[in-house]
Scaffold this motif. Structure first.
Motif, PDB file in Angstrom:
ATOM      1  N   LYS A  31       0.816  -1.213   0.000  1.00 19.77           N
ATOM      2  CA  LYS A  31       0.000   0.000   0.000  1.00 19.77           C
ATOM      3  C   LYS A  31       0.850   1.264   0.000  1.00 19.77           C
ATOM      4  O   LYS A  31       0.537   2.246  -0.678  1.00 19.77           O
ATOM      5  CB  LYS A  31      -0.908   0.011   1.246  1.00 19.77           C
ATOM      6  CG  LYS A  31      -2.084  -0.936   1.184  1.00 19.77           C
ATOM      7  CD  LYS A  31      -2.988  -0.717   2.392  1.00 19.77           C
ATOM      8  CE  LYS A  31      -4.267  -1.543   2.288  1.00 19.77           C
ATOM      9  NZ  LYS A  31      -5.196  -1.225   3.399  1.00 19.77           N
ATOM     10  N   ALA A  32       1.941   1.247   0.787  1.00 17.79           N
ATOM     11  CA  ALA A  32       2.685   2.482   1.026  1.00 17.79           C
ATOM     12  C   ALA A  32       3.669   2.820  -0.086  1.00 17.79           C
ATOM     13  O   ALA A  32       3.805   3.995  -0.465  1.00 17.79           O
ATOM     14  CB  ALA A  32       3.431   2.382   2.361  1.00 17.79           C
ATOM     15  N   ASP A  42       2.590  13.981   2.212  1.00 13.91           N
ATOM     16  CA  ASP A  42       2.772  13.507   3.580  1.00 13.91           C
ATOM     17  C   ASP A  42       1.997  12.204   3.716  1.00 13.91           C
ATOM     18  O   ASP A  42       1.043  11.953   2.961  1.00 13.91           O
ATOM     19  CB  ASP A  42       2.255  14.536   4.578  1.00 13.91           C
ATOM     20  CG  ASP A  42       3.123  15.798   4.616  1.00 13.91           C
ATOM     21  OD1 ASP A  42       4.341  15.669   4.382  1.00 13.91           O
ATOM     22  OD2 ASP A  42       2.582  16.888   4.870  1.00 13.91           O
ATOM     23  N   PHE A  43       2.400  11.378   4.721  1.00 11.69           N
ATOM     24  CA  PHE A  43       1.846  10.016   4.760  1.00 11.69           C
ATOM     25  C   PHE A  43       1.701   9.545   6.199  1.00 11.69           C
ATOM     26  O   PHE A  43       2.583   9.776   7.041  1.00 11.69           O
ATOM     27  CB  PHE A  43       2.779   9.073   3.999  1.00 11.69           C
ATOM     28  CG  PHE A  43       2.335   7.634   3.978  1.00 11.69           C
ATOM     29  CD1 PHE A  43       1.443   7.176   3.025  1.00 11.69           C
ATOM     30  CD2 PHE A  43       2.818   6.732   4.923  1.00 11.69           C
ATOM     31  CE1 PHE A  43       1.034   5.854   3.010  1.00 11.69           C
ATOM     32  CE2 PHE A  43       2.424   5.408   4.914  1.00 11.69           C
ATOM     33  CZ  PHE A  43       1.516   4.956   3.954  1.00 11.69           C
ATOM     34  N   VAL A  44       0.587   8.889   6.490  1.00 10.60           N
ATOM     35  CA  VAL A  44       0.373   8.227   7.784  1.00 10.60           C
ATOM     36  C   VAL A  44       0.073   6.760   7.510  1.00 10.60           C
ATOM     37  O   VAL A  44      -0.898   6.437   6.809  1.00 10.60           O
ATOM     38  CB  VAL A  44      -0.808   8.861   8.565  1.00 10.60           C
ATOM     39  CG1 VAL A  44      -1.085   8.054   9.834  1.00 10.60           C
ATOM     40  CG2 VAL A  44      -0.498  10.305   8.915  1.00 10.60           C
ATOM     41  N   LYS A 179       8.650  16.516   3.292  1.00  7.55           N
ATOM     42  CA  LYS A 179       7.527  15.595   3.426  1.00  7.55           C
ATOM     43  C   LYS A 179       7.722  14.758   4.682  1.00  7.55           C
ATOM     44  O   LYS A 179       8.850  14.319   4.981  1.00  7.55           O
ATOM     45  CB  LYS A 179       7.404  14.693   2.200  1.00  7.55           C
ATOM     46  CG  LYS A 179       7.127  15.460   0.899  1.00  7.55           C
ATOM     47  CD  LYS A 179       5.868  16.316   1.015  1.00  7.55           C
ATOM     48  CE  LYS A 179       5.671  17.171  -0.236  1.00  7.55           C
ATOM     49  NZ  LYS A 179       4.538  18.119  -0.071  1.00  7.55           N
ATOM     50  N   THR A 180       6.659  14.557   5.426  1.00 10.98           N
ATOM     51  CA  THR A 180       6.726  13.797   6.677  1.00 10.98           C
ATOM     52  C   THR A 180       5.941  12.505   6.520  1.00 10.98           C
ATOM     53  O   THR A 180       4.774  12.520   6.116  1.00 10.98           O
ATOM     54  CB  THR A 180       6.143  14.624   7.849  1.00 10.98           C
ATOM     55  OG1 THR A 180       6.866  15.857   7.961  1.00 10.98           O
ATOM     56  CG2 THR A 180       6.271  13.854   9.161  1.00 10.98           C
ATOM     57  N   TRP A 181       6.600  11.405   6.828  1.00 10.92           N
ATOM     58  CA  TRP A 181       5.973  10.085   6.779  1.00 10.92           C
ATOM     59  C   TRP A 181       5.895   9.551   8.200  1.00 10.92           C
ATOM     60  O   TRP A 181       6.921   9.383   8.874  1.00 10.92           O
ATOM     61  CB  TRP A 181       6.788   9.117   5.912  1.00 10.92           C
ATOM     62  CG  TRP A 181       7.006   9.571   4.497  1.00 10.92           C
ATOM     63  CD1 TRP A 181       6.349  10.548   3.827  1.00 10.92           C
ATOM     64  CD2 TRP A 181       7.977   9.044   3.583  1.00 10.92           C
ATOM     65  NE1 TRP A 181       6.820  10.669   2.543  1.00 10.92           N
ATOM     66  CE2 TRP A 181       7.827   9.757   2.363  1.00 10.92           C
ATOM     67  CE3 TRP A 181       8.942   8.034   3.652  1.00 10.92           C
ATOM     68  CZ2 TRP A 181       8.621   9.498   1.246  1.00 10.92           C
ATOM     69  CZ3 TRP A 181       9.720   7.779   2.539  1.00 10.92           C
ATOM     70  CH2 TRP A 181       9.569   8.499   1.346  1.00 10.92           C
ATOM     71  N   LEU A 182       4.724   9.261   8.670  1.00 14.65           N
ATOM     72  CA  LEU A 182       4.525   8.798  10.050  1.00 14.65           C
ATOM     73  C   LEU A 182       4.021   7.361  10.029  1.00 14.65           C
ATOM     74  O   LEU A 182       3.027   7.062   9.355  1.00 14.65           O
ATOM     75  CB  LEU A 182       3.530   9.724  10.759  1.00 14.65           C
ATOM     76  CG  LEU A 182       3.248   9.492  12.245  1.00 14.65           C
ATOM     77  CD1 LEU A 182       2.840  10.820  12.910  1.00 14.65           C
ATOM     78  CD2 LEU A 182       2.142   8.459  12.478  1.00 14.65           C
ATOM     79  N   PRO A 202      -2.360  14.589   4.652  1.00 19.99           N
ATOM     80  CA  PRO A 202      -1.597  13.351   4.478  1.00 19.99           C
ATOM     81  C   PRO A 202      -2.448  12.225   3.907  1.00 19.99           C
ATOM     82  O   PRO A 202      -3.653  12.137   4.177  1.00 19.99           O
ATOM     83  CB  PRO A 202      -1.143  13.012   5.898  1.00 19.99           C
ATOM     84  CG  PRO A 202      -2.169  13.636   6.787  1.00 19.99           C
ATOM     85  CD  PRO A 202      -2.585  14.902   6.083  1.00 19.99           C
ATOM     86  N   VAL A 203      -1.811  11.387   3.119  1.00 20.41           N
ATOM     87  CA  VAL A 203      -2.443  10.133   2.683  1.00 20.41           C
ATOM     88  C   VAL A 203      -2.390   9.178   3.867  1.00 20.41           C
ATOM     89  O   VAL A 203      -1.318   8.936   4.423  1.00 20.41           O
ATOM     90  CB  VAL A 203      -1.704   9.533   1.476  1.00 20.41           C
ATOM     91  CG1 VAL A 203      -2.321   8.182   1.106  1.00 20.41           C
ATOM     92  CG2 VAL A 203      -1.741  10.490   0.298  1.00 20.41           C
ATOM     93  N   GLU A 204      -3.533   8.656   4.275  1.00 18.50           N
ATOM     94  CA  GLU A 204      -3.565   7.763   5.435  1.00 18.50           C
ATOM     95  C   GLU A 204      -3.951   6.362   4.997  1.00 18.50           C
ATOM     96  O   GLU A 204      -4.945   6.176   4.285  1.00 18.50           O
ATOM     97  CB  GLU A 204      -4.554   8.268   6.485  1.00 18.50           C
ATOM     98  CG  GLU A 204      -4.565   7.424   7.746  1.00 18.50           C
ATOM     99  CD  GLU A 204      -5.403   8.032   8.866  1.00 18.50           C
ATOM    100  OE1 GLU A 204      -6.092   7.263   9.575  1.00 18.50           O
ATOM    101  OE2 GLU A 204      -5.365   9.275   9.034  1.00 18.50           O
ATOM    102  N   MET A 205      -3.143   5.387   5.415  1.00 17.91           N
ATOM    103  CA  MET A 205      -3.407   3.989   5.077  1.00 17.91           C
ATOM    104  C   MET A 205      -3.336   3.133   6.336  1.00 17.91           C
ATOM    105  O   MET A 205      -2.472   3.349   7.190  1.00 17.91           O
ATOM    106  CB  MET A 205      -2.389   3.480   4.054  1.00 17.91           C
ATOM    107  CG  MET A 205      -2.552   4.096   2.686  1.00 17.91           C
ATOM    108  SD  MET A 205      -1.396   3.401   1.500  1.00 17.91           S
ATOM    109  CE  MET A 205      -1.948   4.225   0.012  1.00 17.91           C
ATOM    110  N   THR A 206      -4.223   2.185   6.429  1.00 24.45           N
ATOM    111  CA  THR A 206      -4.280   1.311   7.595  1.00 24.45           C
ATOM    112  C   THR A 206      -4.251  -0.138   7.146  1.00 24.45           C
ATOM    113  O   THR A 206      -5.011  -0.520   6.249  1.00 24.45           O
ATOM    114  CB  THR A 206      -5.564   1.560   8.414  1.00 24.45           C
ATOM    115  OG1 THR A 206      -5.606   2.938   8.806  1.00 24.45           O
ATOM    116  CG2 THR A 206      -5.607   0.668   9.644  1.00 24.45           C
TER     117      THR A 206
END
Length: 604
Positions: A31-32, A42-44, A179-182, A202-206
C-alpha cells in the motif's frame, strides 16, 4: 516479474532484498510504496510491529534521494537504540548494490564523537533516537537545511516515552517544504495531533483495523489466584519446552524479582529494565538474540524497539495499564508473517480488563487451563525422548569410546538404560510436581475472595528473610553487575544452589544478599581468596544481622577489618545527610555508607 519491480523499486535494490528472503510485499509495503515513491505527499501508515514498515519507507528513499550529494536528505526518528540500529542495518543491506549510500545511526549510550565523525564525513540518511539527535543539533554539528523527508517510526511509542518536546524541537530544524511520513502501530490522540501539526492533507493507510493486534497472534488467558501466579507461570513454561518468550511485568522491581526467581529455579532467564546500564542492556540482549536466554523478563519501556525474530510467546505476567501497551507487547511475536501466542495471567478482578482489551483489539481471548502436574511431567518426558530421538550422532567421534560405554552398561537392560537416561533430567520434575495442586479457578468459585492480596506476600515468601543471613559484598552495579549476574557470581564461586540465595539488594559499589543460614559458612569459604578485576572480594555479615546469623557478626573474608569496624561504628548513628530517619530498613549502618559514594569508590 518480481512484484517489487512492479511497485517501482529499481533492480539493484530488488536483487539485494531478494537475497534477504523478500519474495512479495507485505500489505503495508504494497500500500505504502507506490504512494511514497511519488515523493509528493505527507503520509500516515498504521500497521503492527513486525509487518515490514522499515522496507515500506526505506525502499522508496533509494529512488528519491541524490546519493551523489553527501549532506543529510532523510531523517528517520525512532524510540529506542535497538530499533535505531536495526533500521540503519536494514537500510544498509537494502542498499548494498547502490554506490555512495551513507547511513549513520545516532543514539544514546554510544560514543558521540564517533557519530559526529560519521556525520562530518558525509551522510544522506540519518537514523536517530530523539534525545541524542537533539544533543547533536544543540552542538550545531549537523545541517538539516536540505532534508527532504522525515520519517517518524513507532510514533506512538516515542510519545509514550515522553519525546513530544524533543520531536517538536528536531522538526523545527527541518525545512517547511519537507515531506513527513509517520508510521505507528496505534493512533492515540497524541499521534493524531502530530499529523495535524506537521502534515498537509496526508495520505492515510491502515493495515488491519486501528489499534488491533496481528491476526497471526493467538490470545489466551489463565484465571488463577494471585498468590499462585508464579507457580502457574512455571507450569506453563515447563509444559512448553521450546518456548522462546518475552515476559512483561509492570514494574522494575517485579521484573528483577521474577528473573531472579527463575534463575534460582534453573531457567535460562534474565531481566531488562530501566536501571540497567547500556552495557548491561547490550549484554542481556545479545544473550537473548543468541538464544542463550529462553525467557526475557522486561518492563514495557525497556522492551520498546526490541526486534528479535522467532519469539514464540509473549507472557503478560502483569497486564498493562494501557490497552495500547498490550498491542505493543503482543506485537513482539508473530513477526514477518509467522504465528505466535500472547498469554495473560489474571485474577478474578482483572477479567474485566481482558474483556475491555478484547473489544479494543477486536479479537476474543481463549480461556486456558493451567496444566496439572501430571500433564507437565508427561510433556517434559516426551520432550526428553524427542531430544534423544533427534540428536545428531557423530559416529566417527563416538566410536572410540563405545567399548568403554558398553562395558559400563552391560548389566543393564534396554529398558533400564532408557529409564536412567530419561531420569537424568526428569527426576526433579517428578519430585516438584509429585503433589502439585490444581491452580485453576472459575470466576463463580471465588466470588467474595480476595486473591490479589496474596500476590506481593507470595513474592516476599519466595525471597523472605526468615532462616536467612544477610551478607555484605564490596562489589556492585559500578562493577557492571546486574542482580542476575550477581546471583550467578555467588553461585559459581561458592558452589551453592541458587535456591539457597534470598533477596539480592544491588547498590552502586556494594551489595547485600541473603543466604540460608546453613550455607553461610560455604559462602565465607568460597570467597576466602577471590579477586575480581584485581580487587580482593570481601564478604561479611551485614550490620543488621539481629538474631539471624548474629553469632557470625564481624566475620569477613578479604579487605581491612578496620573498615568493617568503621561501618559498624557508624551504624549506631541513624541520621543521614538529608536528616531523614531510615530505621525502617533495619540496615542503617550501610544506608549511611551508600550516601558517601565517592569515599566508597576510593576505598574499594
Amino acid at each position: 516479474m518480481n512484484p517489487f519491480l512492479e511497485l517501482g523499486i529499481r533492480h539493484e535494490v530488488v536483487n539485494a532484498i531478494s537475497e534477504l528472503g523478500f519474495e512479495k510485499p507485505s500489505p503495508i509495503q504494497e500500500k505504502a510504496i507506490p504512494v511514497l515513491l511519488t515523493g509528493n505527499d505527507d503520509f500516515v501508515g498504521l500497521a503492527q510491529t513486525g509487518t515490514g514498515k522499515t522496507a515500506a519507507f526505506g525502499l522508496p528513499l533509494f529512488e528519491l534521494l541524490d546519493f551523489s550529494q553527501k549532506h543529510p536528505q532523510a531523517l528517520i526518528l525512532c524510540p529506542t537504540r535497538e530499533l535505531c540500529l536495526q533500521i540503519a542495518r536494514d537500510i544498509e543491506k537494502y542498499a548494498k548494490n547502490i554506490d555512495n549510500v551513507q547511513v549513520v545511526a545516532v543514539y544514546g549510550g554510544a560514543n558521540i564523537s564517533d557519530q559526529l565523525r560519521q556525520i562530518r564525513r558525509g551522510v544522506q540518511i540519518v537514523v536517530a533516537t530523539p534525545g541524542r539527535m537533539l544533543d547533536i543539533i544543540n552542538r550545531k554539528a549537523i545541517d538539516f537545511s536540505n532534508v527532504k523527508y522525515v520519517v517518524l517510526d513507532e510514533a506512538d511509542e516515542m510519545l509514550n516515552m515522553g519525546f513530544q518536546e524533543d520531536i517538536n524541537n528536531i522538526l523545527s530544524e527541518t525545512p517547511e517544504e519537507k515531506k513527513t511520513w509517520l508510521f505507528s502501530a496505534t493512533m492515540p490522540r497524541e499521534v493524531r495531533r502530530i499529523a495535524q501539526k506537521y502534515m498537509t492533507d496526508p495520505v492515510e493507510m491502515t493495515v488491519g483495523t486501528k489499534n488491533t493486534g496481528n491476526a497471526n497472534i493467538e490470545h489466551n488467558y489463565y484465571l488463577i489466584r494471585a498468590k499462585d501466579k508464579y507457580a502457574a507461570f512455571k507450569r506453563i513454561v515447563d509444559s512448553t519446552p521450546d518456548i522462546f518468550g518475552i515476559v512483561f511485568c509492570r514494574t522494575k522491581i517485579e521484573t528483577q524479582e521474577i528473573a531472579e526467581s527463575l534463575i534460582k529455579d534453573g531457567y535460562n532467564a534474565d531481566a531488562l529494565h530501566g536501571d540497567l546500564s547500556q552495557q548491561q542492556r547490550d549484554k542481556v540482549m545479545k544473550r537473548y538474540r543468541d538464544r542463550s536466554l529462553q525467557l526475557l523478563i522486561a518492563t514495557d519501556v525497556a522492551a520498546r524497539g526490541i526486534d528479535v525474530n522467532d519469539v514464540t510467546h509473549v507472557i503478560n505476567f502483569s497486564l498493562p495499564d494501557e490497552v495500547e501497551n498490550y498491542t505493543h507487547r503482543s506485537g513482539r511475536t508473530a513477526r514477518a508473517g509467522k504465528t505466535g501466542v500472547s498469554l495473560s495471567l489474571v485474577n478474578i478482578k482483572e477479567l474485566s480488563k481482558i474483556r475491555h482489551i478484547e473489544k479494543i483489539i477486536g479479537k476474543p481471548f481463549e480461556k486456558k487451563d493451567v496444566p496439572q502436574g501430571s500433564e507437565v511431567c508427561e510433556t517434559k518426558l516426551l520432550s526428553i525422548v524427542n531430544k534423544i530421538q533427534n540428536v545428531e550422532v557423530n559416529d566417527k567421534q563416538i566410536d572410540p569410546f563405545l567399548p568403554a560405554i558398553l562395558g559400563h552398561l552391560q548389566d543393564l537392560s534396554k529398558e533400564d538404560i532408557i529409564k536412567r537416561f530419561a531420569s537424568l533430567e526428569f527426576n526433579k520434575f517428578l519430585e516438584y510436581y509429585k503433589h502439585a495442586p490444581d491452580l485453576n479457578i472459575n470466576a463463580k468459585d471465588i466470588r467474595g475472595d480476595r486473591p490479589e492480596r496474596g500476590e506481593r506476600g507470595d513474592r516476599r515468601e519466595r525471597a523472605g528473610s526468615k532462616g536467612y543471613t544477610r551478607l555484605f559484598m564490596n562489589l556492585g552495579s559500578v562493577d557492571e553487575f546486574s542482580r542476575g549476574d550477581m546471583l550467578g557470581f555467588i553461585c559459581n564461586t561458592t558452589k551453592i544452589s541458587g535456591k539457597s540465595i534470598g533477596k539480592i539488594d544491588l547498590k552502586g559499589v556494594f551489595t547485600f544478599f541473603e543466604v540460608e543460614d546453613a550455607e553461610v559458612n560455604k559462602v565465607f569459604e568460597g570467597f576466602k581468596d577471590v579477586d575480581f578485576n584485581g580487587r580482593q572480594v570481601r564478604v561479611e555479615v551485614s550490620g543488621d544481622g539481629g538474631n539471624r546469623g548474629g553469632e557470625r557478626r564481624g566475620r569477613s573474608y578479604g579487605g581491612d577489618r578496620r573498615s568493617s569496624g568503621d561501618r559498624n561504628g557508624r551504624g549506631g548513628d541513624r541520621r543521614t545527610s538529608g536528616g531523614r530517619d531510615r530505621r525502617s530498613g533495619g540496615d542503617s549502618g550501610f544506608r549511611d555508607f551508600s550516601g558517601k559514594r565517592q569515599a566508597s569508590k576510593a576505598r574499594y
